[in-house]
Motif scaffolding. Structure first.
Motif, mmCIF file in Angstrom:
data_model
loop_
_atom_site.group_PDB
_atom_site.id
_atom_site.type_symbol
_atom_site.label_atom_id
_atom_site.label_comp_id
_atom_site.label_asym_id
_atom_site.label_seq_id
_atom_site.Cartn_x
_atom_site.Cartn_y
_atom_site.Cartn_z
ATOM 1 N N SER A 22 0.831 -1.209 0.000
ATOM 2 C CA SER A 22 0.000 0.000 0.000
ATOM 3 C C SER A 22 0.866 1.259 0.000
ATOM 4 C CB SER A 22 -0.920 0.009 1.223
ATOM 5 O OG SER A 22 -1.748 -1.121 1.228
ATOM 6 N N PRO A 23 1.538 1.527 -1.120
ATOM 7 C CA PRO A 23 2.395 2.715 -1.170
ATOM 8 C C PRO A 23 1.600 3.972 -1.497
ATOM 9 C CG PRO A 23 2.499 1.599 -3.248
ATOM 10 C CD PRO A 23 1.603 0.774 -2.360
ATOM 11 N N ARG A 24 2.272 5.099 -1.447
ATOM 12 C CA ARG A 24 1.711 6.368 -1.900
ATOM 13 C C ARG A 24 2.154 6.600 -3.338
ATOM 14 N NH1 ARG A 24 4.542 10.367 1.567
ATOM 15 N NH2 ARG A 24 6.125 8.782 1.365
ATOM 16 N N MET A 25 1.445 7.466 -4.028
ATOM 17 C CA MET A 25 1.865 7.856 -5.380
ATOM 18 C C MET A 25 3.258 8.455 -5.314
ATOM 19 S SD MET A 25 -0.114 7.225 -7.950
ATOM 20 C CE MET A 25 0.446 8.400 -9.166
ATOM 21 N N TYR A 26 4.078 8.119 -6.271
ATOM 22 C CA TYR A 26 5.440 8.617 -6.447
ATOM 23 C C TYR A 26 6.414 8.143 -5.366
ATOM 24 C CZ TYR A 26 2.640 11.463 -9.511
ATOM 25 O OH TYR A 26 1.730 11.870 -10.455
#
Length: 85
Positions: A22-26
């Motif tokens: 579950s990463p963040r954008m960029y």
């Protein structure tokens, strides 16, 4: 809390799709057993699309994808230059 580790689901040239993370954008992630550097460029439900900035021929589906919590701009910044004064 979001998942720190996931798995490679699909590889298409320099673009890797991962699941279980579950990463963040960029956000910068480490891809495969080799820890290749990549950047999250799209989020689609439980799938994260990653642009890998190194050769992907040595990685396979099922290998790990690990979050770093950083963006590319954070990693490239090393120290102020004299022009920053």
């Amino acid at each position: 809390m979001s998942n720190e580790n996931g798995l490679i689901y699909r590889i298409s040239g320099p673009v890797v799709t991962a699941v279980g993370i579950s990463p963040r954008m960029y956000e910068v992630v480490r891809v495969g057993d080799e820890g290749l550097m990549g950047e999250v460029i799209e989020l689609h439900g439980d799938q994260s699309v990653i642009q890998v900035y190194e050769e992907t021929s040595g990685i396979s589906p099922g290998e790990p994808v690990i979050r770093t919590g950083q963006t590319l701009s954070c990693l490239l910044y090393t120290s102020p230059s004299p022009r920053d004064s």
